[in-house]
Design a protein around this motif. Sequence first.
Motif, PDB file in Angstrom:
ATOM      1  N   ARG A 173      -1.612 -10.158  -3.088  1.00 50.07           N
ATOM      2  CA  ARG A 173      -2.674  -9.323  -2.833  1.00 50.07           C
ATOM      3  C   ARG A 173      -2.402  -8.328  -1.546  1.00 50.07           C
ATOM      4  O   ARG A 173      -3.006  -7.160  -1.533  1.00 50.07           O
ATOM      5  CB  ARG A 173      -3.876  -9.799  -2.480  1.00 50.07           C
ATOM      6  CG  ARG A 173      -4.400 -10.581  -3.697  1.00 50.07           C
ATOM      7  CD  ARG A 173      -5.820 -11.408  -3.477  1.00 50.07           C
ATOM      8  NE  ARG A 173      -6.169 -11.972  -4.707  1.00 50.07           N
ATOM      9  CZ  ARG A 173      -5.936 -13.346  -4.765  1.00 50.07           C
ATOM     10  NH1 ARG A 173      -5.350 -14.043  -4.063  1.00 50.07           N
ATOM     11  NH2 ARG A 173      -6.509 -14.003  -5.866  1.00 50.07           N
ATOM     12  N   SER A 174      -1.484  -8.546  -0.700  1.00 49.54           N
ATOM     13  CA  SER A 174      -1.325  -7.916   0.723  1.00 49.54           C
ATOM     14  C   SER A 174       0.210  -7.332   0.563  1.00 49.54           C
ATOM     15  O   SER A 174       0.965  -8.356   0.980  1.00 49.54           O
ATOM     16  CB  SER A 174      -1.610  -8.743   1.847  1.00 49.54           C
ATOM     17  OG  SER A 174      -1.609  -8.208   2.943  1.00 49.54           O
ATOM     18  N   THR A 175       0.462  -6.346   0.649  1.00 54.47           N
ATOM     19  CA  THR A 175       1.421  -5.822   0.994  1.00 54.47           C
ATOM     20  C   THR A 175       1.881  -5.989   2.650  1.00 54.47           C
ATOM     21  O   THR A 175       3.037  -6.175   2.994  1.00 54.47           O
ATOM     22  CB  THR A 175       1.622  -4.150   0.498  1.00 54.47           C
ATOM     23  OG1 THR A 175       1.479  -4.183  -1.077  1.00 54.47           O
ATOM     24  CG2 THR A 175       2.961  -3.873   0.765  1.00 54.47           C
ATOM     25  N   TRP A 176       0.980  -5.661   3.330  1.00 53.37           N
ATOM     26  CA  TRP A 176       1.176  -5.801   4.695  1.00 53.37           C
ATOM     27  C   TRP A 176       1.554  -7.486   4.980  1.00 53.37           C
ATOM     28  O   TRP A 176       2.364  -7.430   5.964  1.00 53.37           O
ATOM     29  CB  TRP A 176      -0.357  -5.813   5.438  1.00 53.37           C
ATOM     30  CG  TRP A 176      -0.552  -4.253   5.926  1.00 53.37           C
ATOM     31  CD1 TRP A 176      -1.619  -3.647   5.215  1.00 53.37           C
ATOM     32  CD2 TRP A 176       0.140  -3.456   6.677  1.00 53.37           C
ATOM     33  NE1 TRP A 176      -1.468  -2.344   5.638  1.00 53.37           N
ATOM     34  CE2 TRP A 176      -0.218  -2.007   6.743  1.00 53.37           C
ATOM     35  CE3 TRP A 176       1.627  -3.538   7.351  1.00 53.37           C
ATOM     36  CZ2 TRP A 176      -0.002  -0.919   7.079  1.00 53.37           C
ATOM     37  CZ3 TRP A 176       1.661  -2.379   8.046  1.00 53.37           C
ATOM     38  CH2 TRP A 176       1.173  -1.218   7.980  1.00 53.37           C
ATOM     39  N   ALA A 177       1.159  -8.392   4.424  1.00 59.03           N
ATOM     40  CA  ALA A 177       1.529  -9.806   4.592  1.00 59.03           C
ATOM     41  C   ALA A 177       3.213  -9.756   4.409  1.00 59.03           C
ATOM     42  O   ALA A 177       3.838 -10.398   5.249  1.00 59.03           O
ATOM     43  CB  ALA A 177       0.740 -10.746   3.872  1.00 59.03           C
ATOM     44  N   GLU A 202       2.337  -1.898  -6.340  1.00 57.60           N
ATOM     45  CA  GLU A 202       2.626  -2.092  -4.853  1.00 57.60           C
ATOM     46  C   GLU A 202       4.013  -2.410  -4.406  1.00 57.60           C
ATOM     47  O   GLU A 202       4.671  -2.407  -3.598  1.00 57.60           O
ATOM     48  CB  GLU A 202       1.651  -3.155  -4.269  1.00 57.60           C
ATOM     49  CG  GLU A 202       0.236  -2.934  -4.447  1.00 57.60           C
ATOM     50  CD  GLU A 202      -0.022  -1.839  -3.400  1.00 57.60           C
ATOM     51  OE1 GLU A 202       0.181  -1.920  -2.265  1.00 57.60           O
ATOM     52  OE2 GLU A 202      -0.602  -0.900  -3.668  1.00 57.60           O
ATOM     53  N   ALA A 244       3.180 -14.016   1.327  1.00 55.42           N
ATOM     54  CA  ALA A 244       2.335 -13.084   0.703  1.00 55.42           C
ATOM     55  C   ALA A 244       1.975 -13.421  -0.824  1.00 55.42           C
ATOM     56  O   ALA A 244       1.108 -12.928  -1.361  1.00 55.42           O
ATOM     57  CB  ALA A 244       2.661 -11.703   0.729  1.00 55.42           C
ATOM     58  N   LEU A 299      -7.151 -12.411   8.072  1.00 55.23           N
ATOM     59  CA  LEU A 299      -6.630 -11.428   7.283  1.00 55.23           C
ATOM     60  C   LEU A 299      -6.333 -10.141   8.086  1.00 55.23           C
ATOM     61  O   LEU A 299      -7.565  -9.577   8.635  1.00 55.23           O
ATOM     62  CB  LEU A 299      -7.468 -11.262   6.034  1.00 55.23           C
ATOM     63  CG  LEU A 299      -6.891 -10.277   5.072  1.00 55.23           C
ATOM     64  CD1 LEU A 299      -5.123 -10.634   4.572  1.00 55.23           C
ATOM     65  CD2 LEU A 299      -7.581  -9.873   3.834  1.00 55.23           C
ATOM     66  N   SER A 331      -4.914  -6.258   8.006  1.00 58.58           N
ATOM     67  CA  SER A 331      -4.219  -5.032   6.992  1.00 58.58           C
ATOM     68  C   SER A 331      -3.849  -4.275   7.880  1.00 58.58           C
ATOM     69  O   SER A 331      -4.107  -2.778   7.956  1.00 58.58           O
ATOM     70  CB  SER A 331      -5.208  -4.740   5.916  1.00 58.58           C
ATOM     71  OG  SER A 331      -5.528  -5.495   5.158  1.00 58.58           O
TER      72      SER A 331
END
Length: 156
Positions: free
Chosen positions: A10-14, A44, A102, A131, A133
């Motif tokens: 769900r998180s590209t940042w992670a 993504e 991630a 979390l 971002s």
Amino acid sequence: MKAYITMLGRSTWALVNTYYAVLMEGRYFPDIVHIFAEDIFADELGKAAEGMRVLSEEFGISPEIQTHLVPEADFVSAGRMISELIRRLKEEGCNIAIDITAGRKALVAAALIPAVKHKMDHVFYLAVKRLESRPYMMIPMANQSLRDFVGEAQSK
């Protein structure tokens, strides 16, 4: 030869932040990167690969980056793909690091089973208190910690 396997969820940042932490702390500099993502996150994947490419350049490395799509929540299919990749990389004599930060549970489980079986060199996880971002360096260091479960287990 060093391989780095990571999973996009769900998180590209992670994903990008964990890679940044690994590079920043000098823990692992890969020659090849494999990014696995469930098909629902296909849009993504390019962004994640580009983020890893930019970070690599900043640290003076230029690993080949390959992306792989697996069906959503299909543990069996993902397990086969990741297991085959790990088997092949091990046969080629690669050191292998896996980042599980991630990935969603089915993908992480599919990666950890062959990781244990083939005795991975590193299993990275960026523990973040809540979390976030935003980029790694914008998150207070007191709120995050890069873990290497294999390294920690071997040092005990």
